[in-house]
Structures are given as structure tokens and as C-alpha cells.
Design a protein around this motif. Structure first.
Motif, PDB file in Angstrom:
ATOM      1  N   ASP A   3      -8.661  -0.901   9.539  1.00 50.30           N
ATOM      2  CA  ASP A   3      -7.516  -0.004   9.709  1.00 50.30           C
ATOM      3  C   ASP A   3      -7.832   1.369   9.112  1.00 50.30           C
ATOM      4  OD1 ASP A   3      -6.161  -2.122  10.850  1.00 50.30           O
ATOM      5  OD2 ASP A   3      -5.280  -2.756   8.937  1.00 50.30           O
ATOM      6  N   TYR A   4      -7.827   2.374   9.982  1.00 47.37           N
ATOM      7  CA  TYR A   4      -8.239   3.721   9.593  1.00 47.37           C
ATOM      8  C   TYR A   4      -7.009   4.621   9.434  1.00 47.37           C
ATOM      9  CZ  TYR A   4     -10.762   8.193   9.857  1.00 47.37           C
ATOM     10  OH  TYR A   4     -11.275   9.439   9.604  1.00 47.37           O
ATOM     11  N   TYR A   5      -6.942   5.366   8.315  1.00 48.07           N
ATOM     12  CA  TYR A   5      -5.812   6.262   8.053  1.00 48.07           C
ATOM     13  C   TYR A   5      -6.349   7.656   7.758  1.00 48.07           C
ATOM     14  CZ  TYR A   5      -3.258   1.881   7.614  1.00 48.07           C
ATOM     15  OH  TYR A   5      -2.717   0.647   7.852  1.00 48.07           O
ATOM     16  N   ASP A   6      -5.866   8.635   8.518  1.00 48.83           N
ATOM     17  CA  ASP A   6      -6.356  10.000   8.408  1.00 48.83           C
ATOM     18  C   ASP A   6      -5.172  10.960   8.426  1.00 48.83           C
ATOM     19  OD1 ASP A   6      -7.883  12.248   8.359  1.00 48.83           O
ATOM     20  OD2 ASP A   6      -8.487  12.160  10.462  1.00 48.83           O
ATOM     21  N   GLU A   7      -5.103  11.862   7.442  1.00 49.56           N
ATOM     22  CA  GLU A   7      -4.035  12.856   7.336  1.00 49.56           C
ATOM     23  C   GLU A   7      -2.669  12.197   7.503  1.00 49.56           C
ATOM     24  OE1 GLU A   7      -4.633  16.177   9.851  1.00 49.56           O
ATOM     25  OE2 GLU A   7      -6.649  16.622   9.109  1.00 49.56           O
ATOM     26  N   THR A   8      -2.368  11.345   6.570  1.00 49.76           N
ATOM     27  CA  THR A   8      -1.117  10.598   6.675  1.00 49.76           C
ATOM     28  C   THR A   8      -0.540  10.312   5.305  1.00 49.76           C
ATOM     29  OG1 THR A   8      -0.094   8.595   7.584  1.00 49.76           O
ATOM     30  CG2 THR A   8      -2.263   8.347   6.576  1.00 49.76           C
ATOM     31  N   SER A   9       0.733  10.008   5.281  1.00 49.68           N
ATOM     32  CA  SER A   9       1.408   9.490   4.100  1.00 49.68           C
ATOM     33  C   SER A   9       2.149   8.250   4.555  1.00 49.68           C
ATOM     34  CB  SER A   9       2.382  10.532   3.532  1.00 49.68           C
ATOM     35  OG  SER A   9       3.063  10.020   2.406  1.00 49.68           O
ATOM     36  N   ASN A  10       1.706   7.109   4.092  1.00 45.52           N
ATOM     37  CA  ASN A  10       2.172   5.864   4.679  1.00 45.52           C
ATOM     38  C   ASN A  10       2.443   4.829   3.595  1.00 45.52           C
ATOM     39  OD1 ASN A  10       2.864   4.011   6.569  1.00 45.52           O
ATOM     40  ND2 ASN A  10       0.835   3.783   7.481  1.00 45.52           N
ATOM     41  N   SER A  68      -6.497  10.325  -1.011  1.00 44.25           N
ATOM     42  CA  SER A  68      -7.765  10.983  -0.710  1.00 44.25           C
ATOM     43  C   SER A  68      -7.504  12.408  -0.232  1.00 44.25           C
ATOM     44  CB  SER A  68      -8.542  10.204   0.362  1.00 44.25           C
ATOM     45  OG  SER A  68      -9.733  10.866   0.697  1.00 44.25           O
ATOM     46  N   THR A  69      -8.094  13.370  -0.930  1.00 46.82           N
ATOM     47  CA  THR A  69      -7.904  14.774  -0.559  1.00 46.82           C
ATOM     48  C   THR A  69      -8.907  15.188   0.512  1.00 46.82           C
ATOM     49  OG1 THR A  69      -7.094  15.269  -2.784  1.00 46.82           O
ATOM     50  CG2 THR A  69      -7.773  17.133  -1.429  1.00 46.82           C
ATOM     51  N   SER A  70     -10.194  15.220   0.131  1.00 47.71           N
ATOM     52  CA  SER A  70     -11.238  15.550   1.103  1.00 47.71           C
ATOM     53  C   SER A  70     -12.332  14.483   1.151  1.00 47.71           C
ATOM     54  CB  SER A  70     -11.878  16.907   0.769  1.00 47.71           C
ATOM     55  OG  SER A  70     -10.916  17.941   0.835  1.00 47.71           O
ATOM     56  N   GLY A  71     -12.178  13.479   0.355  1.00 45.82           N
ATOM     57  CA  GLY A  71     -13.180  12.422   0.307  1.00 45.82           C
ATOM     58  C   GLY A  71     -12.757  11.218   1.121  1.00 45.82           C
ATOM     59  N   ASP A  72     -13.313  10.056   0.766  1.00 45.49           N
ATOM     60  CA  ASP A  72     -12.951   8.842   1.500  1.00 45.49           C
ATOM     61  C   ASP A  72     -12.860   7.652   0.559  1.00 45.49           C
ATOM     62  OD1 ASP A  72     -15.696   7.107   1.870  1.00 45.49           O
ATOM     63  OD2 ASP A  72     -16.099   9.245   1.790  1.00 45.49           O
ATOM     64  N   ILE A  73     -11.958   6.745   0.919  1.00 43.20           N
ATOM     65  CA  ILE A  73     -11.755   5.490   0.178  1.00 43.20           C
ATOM     66  C   ILE A  73     -11.887   4.358   1.171  1.00 43.20           C
ATOM     67  CG2 ILE A  73     -10.186   4.095  -1.204  1.00 43.20           C
ATOM     68  CD1 ILE A  73      -8.866   6.659  -2.169  1.00 43.20           C
ATOM     69  N   TYR A 111       0.815  -1.208   0.000  1.00 42.04           N
ATOM     70  CA  TYR A 111       0.000   0.000   0.000  1.00 42.04           C
ATOM     71  C   TYR A 111       0.854   1.265   0.000  1.00 42.04           C
ATOM     72  CZ  TYR A 111      -3.555  -3.374   1.322  1.00 42.04           C
ATOM     73  OH  TYR A 111      -4.378  -4.476   1.354  1.00 42.04           O
ATOM     74  N   GLU A 112       0.458   2.197  -0.839  1.00 40.90           N
ATOM     75  CA  GLU A 112       0.978   3.560  -0.814  1.00 40.90           C
ATOM     76  C   GLU A 112      -0.207   4.463  -0.496  1.00 40.90           C
ATOM     77  OE1 GLU A 112       4.036   4.594  -1.077  1.00 40.90           O
ATOM     78  OE2 GLU A 112       5.011   2.707  -1.663  1.00 40.90           O
ATOM     79  N   LEU A 113      -0.232   5.025   0.709  1.00 38.89           N
ATOM     80  CA  LEU A 113      -1.394   5.768   1.185  1.00 38.89           C
ATOM     81  C   LEU A 113      -1.073   7.248   1.354  1.00 38.89           C
ATOM     82  CD1 LEU A 113      -2.548   3.277   3.991  1.00 38.89           C
ATOM     83  CD2 LEU A 113      -3.196   3.287   1.569  1.00 38.89           C
ATOM     84  N   SER A 114      -2.009   8.082   0.912  1.00 37.78           N
ATOM     85  CA  SER A 114      -1.835   9.521   1.068  1.00 37.78           C
ATOM     86  C   SER A 114      -3.200  10.156   1.332  1.00 37.78           C
ATOM     87  CB  SER A 114      -1.219  10.128  -0.197  1.00 37.78           C
ATOM     88  OG  SER A 114      -1.128  11.532  -0.095  1.00 37.78           O
ATOM     89  N   THR A 115      -3.313  10.891   2.448  1.00 43.51           N
ATOM     90  CA  THR A 115      -4.569  11.563   2.775  1.00 43.51           C
ATOM     91  C   THR A 115      -4.278  12.995   3.236  1.00 43.51           C
ATOM     92  OG1 THR A 115      -4.534  10.857   5.089  1.00 43.51           O
ATOM     93  CG2 THR A 115      -5.634   9.394   3.516  1.00 43.51           C
ATOM     94  N   PHE A 116      -5.256  13.869   3.047  1.00 42.45           N
ATOM     95  CA  PHE A 116      -5.152  15.255   3.516  1.00 42.45           C
ATOM     96  C   PHE A 116      -6.293  15.522   4.492  1.00 42.45           C
ATOM     97  CE2 PHE A 116      -5.791  19.931   2.812  1.00 42.45           C
ATOM     98  CZ  PHE A 116      -4.624  20.321   3.442  1.00 42.45           C
ATOM     99  N   ASN A 117      -7.444  15.961   4.009  1.00 38.18           N
ATOM    100  CA  ASN A 117      -8.621  16.109   4.873  1.00 38.18           C
ATOM    101  C   ASN A 117      -9.538  14.894   4.801  1.00 38.18           C
ATOM    102  OD1 ASN A 117      -8.023  18.696   5.905  1.00 38.18           O
ATOM    103  ND2 ASN A 117      -8.848  19.684   4.068  1.00 38.18           N
ATOM    104  N   GLY A 118      -9.230  13.998   3.885  1.00 38.63           N
ATOM    105  CA  GLY A 118     -10.047  12.807   3.749  1.00 38.63           C
ATOM    106  C   GLY A 118      -9.508  11.665   4.587  1.00 38.63           C
TER     107      GLY A 118
END
Length: 235
Positions: free
Chosen positions: A202-209, A223-228, A188-195
Motif C-alpha cells: 500500500d503506497y501513500y504519497d502526499e496525503t494525510s490519512n 515523511s517530508t521528503s524522505g521515505d518510510i 495508522y496516522e499517516l502524513s506525507t508531503f514530498n515523500g
């Protein structure tokens, strides 16, 4: 002598008229054969790829014996086939039904502006590209063999089936993926801002992981402001 001359002229005219009639009939027959041949050639065309652009309305995709695209009332809708690809571009808000003659295709590209595409049939594709602005795509029983790319602005994507290497980005909308594979079958390559991103529990919020499971497939999720949301072992 004059009478004989007149008779000869009349006979000549009769032969000419008969010949012209035969030529006209032959030409009409040839034209009909040509049109029939062209129609047969077009109906016999095969395609490996599908490219759909939808601006409004709802497009239902089903499987059948022959290719067709119709409105709810049965009226036929225009489409084209070229370069081994079926092209559908609709800019009205009427509901339509697309009947596909097979259950396996190469590259499938679906672009939805404000409309909706629904497919509940089992289908196998090599590559899947989904681009959704304010519309919605709902795909069930879909197996993607090689790669998948999803992009959502303010709309939604609902996917149920098998995914391998996947790239999904969501601005303000929603992406729901239910895959038959397990969570450990992917890196997984995860990137979130407000989403936020949800991998099962497993919940990921405002992260780059980055999560390396030494798996064969990789999910790149942004995810920028939405959700996946990803749910695994879907049957």
C-alpha cells in the motif's frame, strides 16, 4: 652516664623509625584496599537504561559476560554509569565495540550524528528512542515492548524485530521497519508531503490519512521528503 644516655636515645630513634615504617605500610595497605574496593564497587554496578551519543565512526553492539567498550585494537574507551543509566558519548571517528552483559533493558536512547551503529544480537527493551542526523542505525532481532520513537533527518534507520506503538518521522532520509506483527495489528496516522510511505504493497504519497483497524497498537508515520517503508510478519 653519657654512654647510657646515647644508647637510650638510639633505642628511642629505632622504635620511632619502626613505628613510622609500620604506619606507612598500614596506610599503603589501607589505600590499596580502598582502591580495590572502589574498583569492585564500580565494576559491580548494574544499569537498566542505555544512552548512546555517536558523532563518528562505527559502534558495534554485541552481548557478552561483562560490560566493556573498546576500540578495534582492544584499547578501552571511557563511559559512565549514573542514575541507573549507562552513558556513552563518543566524538571521534574510530570504530568501537560495546559489549552488553544482558539481553533486557528499560529505556534505550541512541543519537547518531554522522556515525553508524550496528547491532545484530537479540535484545529486549521497554522503550526505544532513535535520533539520526546524517548517520545510520541498523538494529536486528530487537523486541520493543512498550513504545518506540524514530526521527531521521538525512540518514537512515533499519529496524528488524517487534514493534508496538510507534512514532516515526523522516525528513529527507530513509526508515525501513520489518516487524513481526501483521498489518492489521496496527492503526495508522499517516502524513506525507514530498515523500512517501509504503505499508507492504500500500503506497501513500502526499496525503494525510487515518486508518482505524481497531487494533491495540498505533503507528504514527510522517515523511517530508524522505521515505518510510514498513514490512510485516518479519521472522
Amino acid at each position: 652516664m653519657k654512654k647510657i644516655g646515647i644508647v637510650m636515645i638510639c633505642l628511642a630513634l629505632m622504635f620511632c623509625l619502626e613505628a613510622c615504617g609500620n604506619n606507612t605500610e598500614n596506610n599503603s595497605t589501607e589505600e590499596a584496599d580502598t582502591v580495590e574496593s572502589e574498583c569492585k564497587e564500580y565494576s559491580d554496578q548494574e544499569f537498566a537504561n542505555i544512552d548512546i551519543e555517536l558523532t563518528g565512526g562505527t559502534l558495534f553492539v554485541v552481548l557478552g559476560d561483562a560490560l566493556s567498550l573498546t576500540y578495534d585494537d582492544g584499547e578501552e574507551v571511557d563511559y559512565s554509569i549514573s542514575d541507573d543509566t549507562l552513558y556513552i558519548s563518543q566524538r571521534d571517528f574510530n570504530d568501537m565495540v560495546l559489549t552488553l552483559p544482558g539481553d533486557s533493558y528499560g529505556a534505550v536512547t541512541i543519537t547518531v550524528d554522522k556515525g553508524k551503529l550496528i547491532m545484530e544480537e537479540s535484545l529486549n527493551v521497554n522503550q526505544l528512542i532513535l535520533k539520526v542526523d546524517n548517520g545510520e542505525v541498523n538494529l536486528e532481532k530487537l523486541d520493543v515492548i512498550e513504545s518506540c520513537h524514530m526521527n531521521v533527518n538525512q540518514g537512515s534507520i533499519y529496524f528488524y524485530g517487534t514493534l508496538v506503538t510507534t512514532d516515526a518521522s523522516c525528513q529527507e532520509g530513509h526508515i525501513q521497519i520489518n516487524t513481526t506483527y501483521k498489518q492489521i495489528d496496527y492503526n495508522y496516522e499517516l502524513s506525507t508531503f514530498n515523500g512517501h510511505i509504503l505499508l507492504d504493497d500500500d503506497y501513500y504519497d502526499e496525503t494525510s490519512n487515518t486508518i482505524d483497524n481497531e487494533a491495540e497498537y498505533t503507528m504514527t508515520l510522517s515523511s517530508t521528503s524522505g521515505d518510510i517503508t514498513i514490512e510485516f510478519e518479519y521472522e
